[in-house]
Design a protein around this motif. Structure first.
Motif, PDB file in Angstrom:
ATOM      1  N   HIS A 198       4.491  -6.304  -8.489  1.00  0.00           N
ATOM      2  CA  HIS A 198       3.307  -6.710  -9.265  1.00  0.00           C
ATOM      3  C   HIS A 198       2.003  -6.244  -8.623  1.00  0.00           C
ATOM      4  N   SER A 199       2.088  -5.725  -7.399  1.00  0.00           N
ATOM      5  CA  SER A 199       0.865  -5.239  -6.730  1.00  0.00           C
ATOM      6  C   SER A 199       0.703  -3.728  -6.911  1.00  0.00           C
ATOM      7  N   ASN A 212       6.657  -6.031  -3.547  1.00  0.00           N
ATOM      8  CA  ASN A 212       5.847  -6.770  -4.520  1.00  0.00           C
ATOM      9  C   ASN A 212       5.463  -5.827  -5.660  1.00  0.00           C
ATOM     10  N   ASN A 255      -0.606  -8.649   0.691  1.00  0.00           N
ATOM     11  CA  ASN A 255      -0.053  -8.953  -0.640  1.00  0.00           C
ATOM     12  C   ASN A 255       0.295  -7.663  -1.388  1.00  0.00           C
ATOM     13  N   TYR A 256      -0.219  -6.550  -0.884  1.00  0.00           N
ATOM     14  CA  TYR A 256       0.044  -5.230  -1.473  1.00  0.00           C
ATOM     15  C   TYR A 256       1.130  -4.568  -0.643  1.00  0.00           C
ATOM     16  N   THR A 289       2.974 -13.471   0.256  1.00  0.00           N
ATOM     17  CA  THR A 289       2.363 -12.609   1.277  1.00  0.00           C
ATOM     18  C   THR A 289       3.423 -12.155   2.279  1.00  0.00           C
ATOM     19  N   TRP A 291      -2.566  -2.048  -8.156  1.00  0.00           N
ATOM     20  CA  TRP A 291      -3.872  -2.443  -7.601  1.00  0.00           C
ATOM     21  C   TRP A 291      -4.717  -1.256  -7.200  1.00  0.00           C
ATOM     22  N   ARG A 341       1.079   1.740   0.777  1.00  0.00           N
ATOM     23  CA  ARG A 341       1.993   0.704   0.290  1.00  0.00           C
ATOM     24  C   ARG A 341       3.349   0.828   0.977  1.00  0.00           C
ATOM     25  N   GLU A 372      -4.860  -8.962   4.152  1.00  0.00           N
ATOM     26  CA  GLU A 372      -5.241  -8.106   3.026  1.00  0.00           C
ATOM     27  C   GLU A 372      -6.263  -7.037   3.411  1.00  0.00           C
ATOM     28  N   ARG A 400       5.691 -13.159  -8.484  1.00  0.00           N
ATOM     29  CA  ARG A 400       4.599 -12.652  -7.647  1.00  0.00           C
ATOM     30  C   ARG A 400       4.119 -13.715  -6.650  1.00  0.00           C
TER      31      ARG A 400
END
Ligand code: SAH
Length: 229
Positions: free
Chosen positions: A151-152, A149, A144-145, A221, A155, A165, A114, A215
């Motif tokens: 849902h990220s 994904n 995780n970003y 990850t 962020w 990203r 991360e 997620r």
């Protein structure tokens, strides 16, 4: 805002330990899969509280583990946790991802959780990792970003440092562009986060239970593993 300002603030209000708690669920899986042997030198890029190297030093006789971080307060916290836990083979260095304060061929394995996507020039950072790695050394970038994904995706709104990203294929392409072989890529599901029962939804942060399950359990990850030629 600079990396230093942003993450010094995080370190000062205890978010270094908060991240450790959240990231450990999947970071430990990544660490367990690293081909670390006794006598190896390991770099943790964007070390935060420094938990990853302490975990590796618990299970391996590392020759040396260096945690690199651009935020001096964060580095200071990691140093004090290392000291209080008696991790004598570990050190913490303040430095920038774009120009690592490490010699060529001086590291056997790199871990990063991360942190990588905060680099202002991610391909340059990968080239730096390749430079400091010995031939056959490995790099494990966990995030995780990332694009898949969904849902990220928002962020970035809460963080003043610009984030990159990439998708899984973009990670692989960038590794190759930097001269690293891609050994593997996988998603590590987070099985420890508690997913409340359907009746408990919607919650503050999640619109639906399905989104939360997706997620954590499905996307989890993203880990890309590279090998230096
Ligand atoms: N790996 C830790 C910390 C993640 S937070 C964990 O899993 O909890 C990301 C860390 O990377 C922060 O401590 C931040 O200061 C550091 N960082 C981000 N961008 C950086 C850069 N360009 N150079 C050096 N450190 C950076």
């Amino acid at each position: 805002m600079s990396v230093r300002e942003e993450f010094d603030a995080w370190a000062a209000d205890g978010r270094d330990r908060g991240m450790e708690e959240r990231h450990w669920h999947t970071a430990r899986d990544v660490l367990a899969a690293m081909p670390v042997e006794d006598g190896d030198r390991v770099l943790d890029l964007g070390t935060g509280s420094g938990y990853a190297l302490r975990a590796l030093a618990d299970t391996h006789e590392l020759s040396h583990g260096v945690g690199l971080d651009g935020a001096p307060e964060m580095a200071g916290n990691a140093r004090s946790y290392n000291q209080s836990e008696g991790a004598e083979t570990l050190s913490v260095t303040v430095g920038e991802f774009g120009s690592l304060p490490l010699a060529d061929d001086s590291v056997d394995h790199v871990f990063s959780m991360e942190a990588f996507y905060y680099s202002s020039d991610p391909v340059k950072t990968l080239r730096e990792l390749r430079r400091v790695l010995v031939p056959g050394g490995t790099v494990h970038i966990a995030v995780n970003y990332y694009e898949e994904n969904v849902h990220s995706h928002d962020w970035q709104e809460n963080i003043d440092v610009e984030m990159t990203r990439w998708s899984g294929p973009e990670y692989r392409e960038a590794f190759r562009e930097a001269g690293l072989h891609v050994a593997s890529q996988r998603n590590v599901p987070d099985r420890e986060t508690e997913i409340p029962a359907t009746e408990a939804f919607p919650t503050d942060n999640w619109d639906t239970r399905e989104a939360m399950v997706e997620r954590y359990r499905e996307f989890g990850t993203l880990v890309t593993v590279g090998v230096a030629p």
